[in-house]
Design an enzyme around this catalytic site. Structure first.
Site, PDB file in Angstrom:
ATOM      1  CE  LYS A  80      -4.208  -1.868   2.071  1.00  9.77           C
ATOM      2  NZ  LYS A  80      -5.174  -1.802   3.199  1.00  9.77           N
ATOM      3  CG  ASN A 112      -4.877  -2.726  15.024  1.00  6.49           C
ATOM      4  OD1 ASN A 112      -4.035  -2.623  15.915  1.00  6.49           O
ATOM      5  ND2 ASN A 112      -4.575  -2.601  13.734  1.00  6.49           N
ATOM      6  CB  CYS A 143      -6.691   9.423  29.229  1.00 10.75           C
ATOM      7  SG  CYS A 143      -5.125  10.241  29.609  1.00 10.75           S
ATOM      8  CB  CYS A 194     -14.660  -8.940   6.219  1.00  9.89           C
ATOM      9  SG  CYS A 194     -15.936  -8.684   4.972  1.00  9.89           S
ATOM     10  CB  CYS A 245      -0.083  10.076  29.276  1.00 13.14           C
ATOM     11  SG  CYS A 245      -1.573  11.089  29.431  1.00 13.14           S
TER      12      CYS A 245
END
Length: 479
Positions: free
Chosen positions: A140, A200, A245, A266, A334
């Site tokens: 890709k 994902n 968070c 799918c 973070c």
């Protein structure tokens, strides 16, 4: 083209072998000539790739690929559109959203694009935008680089065929984001913005970790499994919620997302939903980088307060919610960014307030409308002057009406060239509804003066009249 060239090489070999035999030589030469002519026709029919443009120009000509983009600068939307060539944007995931976002940024003339994906183009991807059937089998990133370089050769393209969730892939990802070869003087990392277009949670967490460690602003996007909704989110380390968070409900419940996928099933995919999400993503990317207008209220508010924007295509609904950082976030980077932000926040807020006050004071008091080529002017009616019609030679029209217990008098001047309307409001007890300026008489009845018809006299029925009617009814019944 490769097959044609291979056949031509075979013909050349045959020509060499047949040199001792003149008859075979003539036949081979004719065949070779025919093949070369065919290749020439193919080359002529191939799409012409434009040359690079050194500087962006606002000249309005058909050969200028940036004329309509530079019009934003001429119209005052953007202060300096050419700055877009100074920015680097990294796009992680060149799928249904990422590929379209890459094309949009390329057409807008972004300076540098970094593309990350490990997958290959398949026929199953043809229901989406961007990729073409002849690119099936290519990675890709390579297919995207091929298409984008044809669209705009001015954009610097860097492609990385890797999986950022692996140890080696993550290290390469971090190293590429740190690279400042495109803009050596840039503060922080080597890119201005990271766009996450992955599908994902694991990959999103990898991007989240990298951006938290590098203190890198990024935008997250996605489309639902049923293809009818999506979202985009701005994440500024320390200032807004990172992806750890407030994790998705499935992940927060302790369910491994990899167990949710079933064999032979799918996710749905609609190019329309993906196009909408990609458009919103790039639109806010441009506004954030070029600092024009206000970054979409669906996404964030003024001052870069993070918002999460959702999109539901079934109802064209755009819900939003504010996303503040979690003081108990599980991501150590973070938490470190949150501490840094709290230290600099008072100074930043004070600077923003001072800048706004300075801009308010520096606004010059001038005419309501400057001269323009259309000869349009705005008349200031804040201080109306009631001039005498007979002395100035102008014609005036007056209209008086009552509204909200107040008397509104409108005076209109018509002199053939200008049309000026002035409205005065006076309390009802200080101004009579039928009053007109001195010297004018009313030729038409007032609008609130209704015609009063004389009251009808009440009908009086006598006893003799009733008896007469009764006799007539009896006569009719007898017949």
């Amino acid at each position: 083209m490769e097959a044609e060239l291979k056949e031509m090489l075979n013909d050349l070999d045959s020509l060499k072998q047949s040199l001792p035999d003149p008859s075979n030589l003539a036949s081979s030469i004719l065949k070779l000539q025919s093949r070369v002519e065919h290749l020439t026709k193919l080359a002529k029919s191939a799409p012409v790739r434009r040359t690079k443009v050194q500087d962006m120009s606002a000249e309005v000509v058909d050969s200028n690929p940036y004329s309509r983009l530079m019009a934003l600068q001429r119209m005052g939307i953007v202060d300096n559109y050419e700055r877009i060539r100074d920015f680097s944007v990294a796009i992680v995931g060149i799928g249904g959203v990422g590929s379209v976002a890459a094309e949009m940024l390329t057409r807008c003339g972004i300076g540098r694009l970094l593309l990350y994906d490990y997958d290959k183009v398949e026929l199953a991807n043809m229901n989406r935008l961007f990729f073409r059937p002849e690119q099936v089998g290519m990675t890709k990133t390579d297919a995207a680089s091929q298409t984008l370089s044809d669209i705009n050769p001015d954009v610097v393209l860097e492609s990385f065929t890797l999986n950022i969730t692996t140890v080696q892939g993550f290290e390469t990802f971090m190293s590429s984001l740190r690279n400042k070869s495109f803009r050596p003087n840039k503060e922080g990392s080597g890119v201005d913005l990271v766009l996450s277009c992955v599908d994902n949670y694991e990959a999103r967490m990898a991007v989240n970790q990298a951006c938290n460690e590098l203190n890198q602003t990024w935008m997250e996007s996605g489309v639902s499994e049923d293809a009818v909704s999506g979202h985009i989110q701005l994440l500024i380390p320390g200032e807004t919620a990172c992806f750890a968070c407030a994790p998705p409900l499935v992940v927060a419940s302790g369910v491994d997302e990899r167990t949710l996928k079933r064999e032979g099933v799918c996710a749905a995919s609609l190019p329309t939903t993906m196009g909408v999400v990609a458009g919103l993503l790039v639109q806010n990317t441009l506004k954030l980088l070029l600092q024009f207008g206000q970054v979409s209220p669906y996404l964030i508010g003024f001052g870069f307060n993070a918002w999460l924007q959702g999109y539901n295509s079934l109802k064209d609904f755009f819900p939003t919610m504010e996303m503040r950082p979690n003081p108990q976030c599980s991501n150590a980077a973070c938490l470190e960014r949150q501490k840094e932000y709290l230290l600099v926040k008072p100074a930043r807020d004070a600077a923003i307030i001072a800048k706004m006050e300075a801009e308010a004071l520096s606004v010059p008091e001038g005419p309501l409308h400057t001269d323009n080529e259309w000869n349009i002017s705005v008349v200031d009616d804040s201080e109306p002057e009631w001039t005498d019609a007979t002395s100035s030679g102008d014609i005036y029209c007056y209209m008086t009406f009552r509204c909200n217990n107040a008397i509104h008098t409108t005076k209109t001047r018509i002199d053939g060239k200008k049309f000026q309307a002035i409205r005065l409001v006076e309390p009802a007890n200080n101004f009579h509804i039928n009053a007109l300026p001195e010297g004018l008489t009313r030729e038409l009845p007032a609008a609130d003066e209704f015609q009063k018809f004389p009251a009808a006299e009440p009908a009086t029925a006598t006893f003799d009249d009733i008896e007469e009617l009764r006799k007539q009814l009896d006569a009719l019944n007898a017949d």
